[in-house]
Design a protein around this motif. Structure first.
Motif, PDB file in Angstrom:
ATOM      1  N   LEU A  56       1.280   9.568  -5.381  1.00 40.32           N
ATOM      2  CA  LEU A  56       1.501  10.962  -4.989  1.00 40.32           C
ATOM      3  C   LEU A  56       2.541  11.649  -5.872  1.00 40.32           C
ATOM      4  N   ASP A  57       3.388  10.867  -6.511  1.00 38.90           N
ATOM      5  CA  ASP A  57       4.434  11.401  -7.387  1.00 38.90           C
ATOM      6  C   ASP A  57       3.909  11.672  -8.806  1.00 38.90           C
ATOM      7  N   LYS A  58       2.638  11.387  -9.035  1.00 38.43           N
ATOM      8  CA  LYS A  58       2.036  11.537 -10.360  1.00 38.43           C
ATOM      9  C   LYS A  58       2.067  13.004 -10.795  1.00 38.43           C
ATOM     10  N   PRO A  59       2.541  13.268 -12.016  1.00 40.05           N
ATOM     11  CA  PRO A  59       2.510  14.647 -12.503  1.00 40.05           C
ATOM     12  C   PRO A  59       1.067  15.063 -12.811  1.00 40.05           C
ATOM     13  N   SER A  60       0.803  16.321 -12.669  1.00 41.99           N
ATOM     14  CA  SER A  60      -0.525  16.863 -12.939  1.00 41.99           C
ATOM     15  C   SER A  60      -0.832  16.764 -14.432  1.00 41.99           C
ATOM     16  N   TRP A  98       0.841  -1.204   0.000  1.00 40.32           N
ATOM     17  CA  TRP A  98       0.000   0.000   0.000  1.00 40.32           C
ATOM     18  C   TRP A  98       0.875   1.253   0.000  1.00 40.32           C
ATOM     19  N   GLN A  99       1.906   1.228   0.848  1.00 42.41           N
ATOM     20  CA  GLN A  99       2.780   2.393   0.990  1.00 42.41           C
ATOM     21  C   GLN A  99       3.502   2.705  -0.328  1.00 42.41           C
ATOM     22  N   GLN A 100       4.040   1.689  -0.945  1.00 40.47           N
ATOM     23  CA  GLN A 100       4.764   1.888  -2.201  1.00 40.47           C
ATOM     24  C   GLN A 100       3.830   2.429  -3.291  1.00 40.47           C
ATOM     25  N   ASN A 101       2.631   1.865  -3.385  1.00 33.74           N
ATOM     26  CA  ASN A 101       1.670   2.350  -4.381  1.00 33.74           C
ATOM     27  C   ASN A 101       1.269   3.798  -4.096  1.00 33.74           C
ATOM     28  N   ASN A 102       1.080   4.114  -2.826  1.00 33.73           N
ATOM     29  CA  ASN A 102       0.694   5.483  -2.464  1.00 33.73           C
ATOM     30  C   ASN A 102       1.799   6.482  -2.832  1.00 33.73           C
ATOM     31  N   ARG A 149       6.409   3.333 -13.892  1.00 38.88           N
ATOM     32  CA  ARG A 149       6.329   2.865 -12.505  1.00 38.88           C
ATOM     33  C   ARG A 149       4.965   2.247 -12.215  1.00 38.88           C
ATOM     34  N   VAL A 150       3.925   2.805 -12.818  1.00 37.90           N
ATOM     35  CA  VAL A 150       2.582   2.236 -12.660  1.00 37.90           C
ATOM     36  C   VAL A 150       2.569   0.810 -13.198  1.00 37.90           C
ATOM     37  N   ASN A 151       3.092   0.631 -14.410  1.00 38.74           N
ATOM     38  CA  ASN A 151       3.058  -0.683 -15.049  1.00 38.74           C
ATOM     39  C   ASN A 151       4.022  -1.684 -14.427  1.00 38.74           C
ATOM     40  N   GLN A 152       5.156  -1.217 -13.942  1.00 39.49           N
ATOM     41  CA  GLN A 152       6.164  -2.131 -13.400  1.00 39.49           C
ATOM     42  C   GLN A 152       6.035  -2.372 -11.902  1.00 39.49           C
ATOM     43  N   ILE A 153       5.414  -1.447 -11.180  1.00 37.32           N
ATOM     44  CA  ILE A 153       5.349  -1.591  -9.721  1.00 37.32           C
ATOM     45  C   ILE A 153       3.910  -1.614  -9.204  1.00 37.32           C
ATOM     46  N   MET A 154       3.127  -0.565  -9.535  1.00 39.60           N
ATOM     47  CA  MET A 154       1.782  -0.460  -8.958  1.00 39.60           C
ATOM     48  C   MET A 154       0.866  -1.618  -9.360  1.00 39.60           C
ATOM     49  N   ILE A 155       0.792  -1.895 -10.635  1.00 41.60           N
ATOM     50  CA  ILE A 155      -0.120  -2.954 -11.087  1.00 41.60           C
ATOM     51  C   ILE A 155       0.303  -4.317 -10.524  1.00 41.60           C
ATOM     52  N   PRO A 156       1.598  -4.684 -10.546  1.00 43.82           N
ATOM     53  CA  PRO A 156       1.980  -5.944  -9.889  1.00 43.82           C
ATOM     54  C   PRO A 156       1.682  -5.939  -8.379  1.00 43.82           C
ATOM     55  N   ASN A 157       1.850  -4.786  -7.717  1.00 49.02           N
ATOM     56  CA  ASN A 157       1.493  -4.701  -6.296  1.00 49.02           C
ATOM     57  C   ASN A 157       0.008  -4.942  -6.093  1.00 49.02           C
ATOM     58  N   HIS A 158      -0.822  -4.346  -6.951  1.00 43.38           N
ATOM     59  CA  HIS A 158      -2.269  -4.582  -6.860  1.00 43.38           C
ATOM     60  C   HIS A 158      -2.575  -6.066  -7.026  1.00 43.38           C
ATOM     61  N   ASP A 159      -1.899  -6.711  -7.974  1.00 46.07           N
ATOM     62  CA  ASP A 159      -2.113  -8.149  -8.184  1.00 46.07           C
ATOM     63  C   ASP A 159      -1.704  -8.956  -6.956  1.00 46.07           C
ATOM     64  N   LYS A 160      -0.592  -8.585  -6.328  1.00 49.11           N
ATOM     65  CA  LYS A 160      -0.142  -9.272  -5.106  1.00 49.11           C
ATOM     66  C   LYS A 160      -1.154  -9.079  -3.976  1.00 49.11           C
ATOM     67  N   ILE A 161      -1.648  -7.860  -3.833  1.00 51.80           N
ATOM     68  CA  ILE A 161      -2.622  -7.561  -2.781  1.00 51.80           C
ATOM     69  C   ILE A 161      -3.879  -8.394  -2.978  1.00 51.80           C
ATOM     70  N   ILE A 162      -4.369  -8.435  -4.207  1.00 54.88           N
ATOM     71  CA  ILE A 162      -5.574  -9.227  -4.491  1.00 54.88           C
ATOM     72  C   ILE A 162      -5.329 -10.699  -4.197  1.00 54.88           C
ATOM     73  N   SER A 163      -4.171 -11.201  -4.591  1.00 56.23           N
ATOM     74  CA  SER A 163      -3.840 -12.607  -4.337  1.00 56.23           C
ATOM     75  C   SER A 163      -3.805 -12.908  -2.839  1.00 56.23           C
ATOM     76  N   ILE A 164      -3.158 -12.063  -2.064  1.00 58.46           N
ATOM     77  CA  ILE A 164      -3.073 -12.256  -0.614  1.00 58.46           C
ATOM     78  C   ILE A 164      -4.470 -12.222   0.004  1.00 58.46           C
ATOM     79  N   CYS A 165      -5.277 -11.261  -0.419  1.00 58.22           N
ATOM     80  CA  CYS A 165      -6.627 -11.135   0.136  1.00 58.22           C
ATOM     81  C   CYS A 165      -7.502 -12.334  -0.228  1.00 58.22           C
TER      82      CYS A 165
END
Length: 154
Positions: free
Chosen positions: A64-68, A56-60, A89-105
């Motif tokens: 927050l670093d997203k350009p306007s 969650w922290q890494q995705n956040n 970073r979205v494609n290489q980190i955030m989306i895989p993190n979301h997949d990991k979170i869903i898998s764990i849940c």
């Protein structure tokens, strides 16, 4: 002690007295088992919560670093632009993190409360639309349900 379980003693105390004592022992044992299970469940939930927090922290931090969108660099497709770095970073980190979170849940679905199940379904919808937005360039997505970051928190 020998007379304690004798026929004479049982007849004097009565069968209902013995059944009452036996029921008392069974109820005490079942209560002990229930408490043991609840403690185990609580420990498991805390472990899962701690496992999810870095994701969650890494995705956040990436979010927050997203350009306007008003920043011209957001639309610049060169590899060094802020927008392109963020999309990478979205494609290489955030989306895989979301997949990991869903898998764990999903693996720990039975440990969720009823409200957590509802929040999780909302989160799954968000992730599906987020992926679609970034991978297939659809124009809409569902907002991130902030309460999901507290899933498994006791």
């Amino acid at each position: 002690m020998g007379e304690l379980f004798s026929i004479k003693h049982i007849l004097n105390v009565g069968l209902s007295g013995w059944i009452g004592v036996l029921i008392g022992f069974v109820i005490t044992f079942l209560f002990w088992l229930f408490r043991k299970f609840q403690n185990r469940k609580s420990v498991q939930r805390k472990f899962i919560y701690k496992q999810l927090q870095p994701l969650w922290q890494q995705n956040n931090e990436i979010f927050l670093d997203k350009p306007s969108k008003s920043d011209p660099d957001y639309y610049d497709l060169s590899s060094e632009s802020k927008g392109q770095i963020w999309r990478s970073r979205v494609n290489q980190i955030m989306i895989p993190n979301h997949d990991k979170i869903i898998s764990i849940c999903k693996k720990n679905y039975t440990l969720m409360t009823a409200s957590e199940v509802a929040d999780f379904k909302e989160y799954e919808d968000h992730v599906a639309s987020f992926k679609s937005y970034h991978e297939q360039k659809t124009q809409t997505w569902k907002y991130f349900p902030n309460q999901i970051t507290n899933i498994f928190k006791d």
